[in-house]
Enzyme design. Sequence first.
Site, PDB file in Angstrom:
ATOM      1  CD  GLU A  68      -2.912   1.185   2.300  1.00  0.00           C
ATOM      2  OE1 GLU A  68      -2.883   0.300   3.168  1.00  0.00           O
ATOM      3  OE2 GLU A  68      -3.842   2.008   2.187  1.00  0.00           O
ATOM      4  CB  CYS A 101      -7.463   2.956   4.227  1.00  0.00           C
ATOM      5  SG  CYS A 101      -8.055   2.101   5.690  1.00  0.00           S
ATOM      6  CG  ASN A 139      -9.287  -2.312   2.823  1.00  0.00           C
ATOM      7  OD1 ASN A 139      -8.558  -3.285   3.036  1.00  0.00           O
ATOM      8  ND2 ASN A 139      -9.199  -1.197   3.542  1.00  0.00           N
ATOM      9  CD  GLU A 140      -9.432  -2.539   7.501  1.00  0.00           C
ATOM     10  OE1 GLU A 140      -8.675  -3.482   7.775  1.00  0.00           O
ATOM     11  OE2 GLU A 140      -9.376  -1.440   8.064  1.00  0.00           O
TER      12      GLU A 140
HETATM   13  O1  AHR Z   1      -2.275  -1.534   6.735  1.00  0.00           O
HETATM   14  C1  AHR Z   1      -2.664  -0.260   7.126  1.00  0.00           C
HETATM   15  C2  AHR Z   1      -4.171  -0.082   7.082  1.00  0.00           C
HETATM   16  O2  AHR Z   1      -4.770  -0.926   7.992  1.00  0.00           O
HETATM   17  C3  AHR Z   1      -4.839  -0.430   5.786  1.00  0.00           C
HETATM   18  O3  AHR Z   1      -4.823   0.601   4.879  1.00  0.00           O
HETATM   19  C4  AHR Z   1      -6.239  -0.735   6.215  1.00  0.00           C
HETATM   20  O4  AHR Z   1      -6.849  -1.656   5.371  1.00  0.00           O
HETATM   21  C5  AHR Z   1      -6.093  -1.205   7.621  1.00  0.00           C
HETATM   22  O5  AHR Z   1      -6.944  -0.541   8.476  1.00  0.00           O
END
Ligand code: AHR
Length: 675
Positions: free
Chosen positions: A53, A269, A396-397
Amino acid sequence: MKSRIRFSFFLNLLVAGMVSSGVCASQPPVRIEIDATAPTRAISSDLVGAFFEDLNYAADGGLYAELIQNRSFEYSATERTEWGPLSFWELVKSGGGEGHLRVGEVRPLHVNNPHYAIMVVTDPGEQGVGLANSGFGGVAVQAGKAYRASFWSYQLFQNRQWGPDSDPGDQATLVSLELRSHSGEVLASQHFEVHGRKWTQYSTELIPSASDEQAQLVLSVHAAGGLAVDMVSLFPRDTFRGHENGLRRDLAEHLAAMQPRFVRFPGGCLVHGQSIHTFYDWKKTVGPIEQRQSQRNLWGYHQTNGLGYHEYFQFCEDLDAIPLPVVAAGVCCQHGGDSPHRGQEGLPMEAMPAYIQDILDLIEWANGPADSEWGAVRAAAGRTEPWGLKYLGVGNEDAITPAFEERFRMIHEVLKERHPEIVVVGTVGPFASGEDYDNGWRFANELDLAMVDEHYYVPPQWFWDNLHRYDAYDRSKAKVYVGEYAAHEPDRRNTLRSALAEAAGLIGFERNGDVVKFASYAPLLARRGHTQWTPDLVYFTQTDIVSTPNYFVQKLFGNHAGDQLLACNLHHEKVDGRLAVSAVQDSRSGDWILKIVNGDDQPRALSISLSGLEMRVPVTGHCVVLTGPSLDAVNDDAEVPVVFPRESPIAISQNFAYEAPAHALSVIRWNARSN
Ligand code: AHR
């Protein structure tokens, strides 16, 4: 530098030797029986991967090898209040030179790249008037290495005042590009003649005469007049696998050494963003770099998108890793949103068809023929063959709300119908349990998803308490991708304790490798001084890389993956304390691999028997031990790691004893075919 590493290696060897043999195991031996006659279970040989990321300057100023910061003059106060188009640039006037700098936006290089620099030189003096950039905390260059330097430019006017009718005239403007040391010495230089009113790219290779970690690139104008300048770029020629617009070789090689079987990107995120207007848009990240639209990164800095989808897929191919891109599920992060109270928001229904089309276009870009609309974009970048996309993360989550479910279902239905060959990876919220986890699994089962993404950032002890988490998972349901996990100490340091907890977690994943297909630690990369999230797997500066204990755990599991789980029984009245064991076979090599995590402060005596395996003579295997002086040990110094693996030969017979060192991961590997 090398001698320091070697000295520390021997020092650590000494310390480790004292740790493992100087203290007697205080408990009776634990008997481990590996039974070659018992049925084996096929497990995922793709278990360990990487999750990339753009967080902590992981891309710009990190893996992406560009050495110039704010190369396209697009930094903005919307990213950091103190930033603007001229941030990280300074006007250099010496030798009597006079001039000034402005921001241009009237005739941009491309509509996606709206700002540029205007250098107005009233008197070039003896050395010209320069525009200098120090990169991300100093441009690190090495003597004798080649650097690709380039810029785009056009002439605004010559020898007269700038006005609406300005005319560049017939004469070219002499421009130089120089690499200068931190003390101003010229390390390499090249001259160009900029001519005409058309944006033109000028490029060269610069080979510095000396190394410097704090060098600058200086573009100087040597004639009175005005010049538009944009996309000033400097890349090492020696990128990972030599690609132009490529990746920093040392960092990429460091990740490659983990042998990740897949790479998930671009987030996190970053994918679903803080609002429905800021989803990561893959289309902004492909095509010529001067035409890519940069943007504010969710984590509060500038994202050039120079490391875009082409580069991500290329990286996967270079690593022989499965690409696993993730798209938003039509909702933004539950901690974002535009309303005053914040919260998850979904795209308006009327926007969903276009959004779903973007996802279909992504699949066409990745896998479509070179003469399809989006396949042609891929081919124009030099890639006619499809990339072979097989997995796509959706969401994503996210909080599992009606808004989420409605949009996810729409995306999923279209993908199922149009691309049944693509495995959609769903999401079950941000935690290992709780409402979103339960609802996420309920929803995944309802849709009969093939795979879901679980996330957990938890204290080290959690991994020990949950060693058997996946034993009870229903084998007929979705497979699990543990897309983000890490053991978090209260002070968020990368201790040996946290690394061993993750190793224990990986043992649990591996023992259930028929359910847990993929797992990736998170986050992956962090530039020192620019972290928004800790702990991370690998820390770096412009020249150094620090391997955390956690990195070594990932590397050991990546390097010693198996595809068959062997029956492995632990016999002891009471195996108390922190001990985790798995035994796997790599059927390609015929190797047997035994992994042992001893998370306690005392060594543990093990009596290992291999039943059903014909072994005429003892064979010599390898034993790699990852440990350090204490569970609190951390690797803060790039050159002197305290926790690192060391390898030694080990005699393997049908019954052999092994003393698992205190607070250590041991990987014992031998070839079972050589008997
Ligand atoms: O890995 C850091 C963050 O943690 C990611 O962007 C998110 O998916 C999670 O909350």
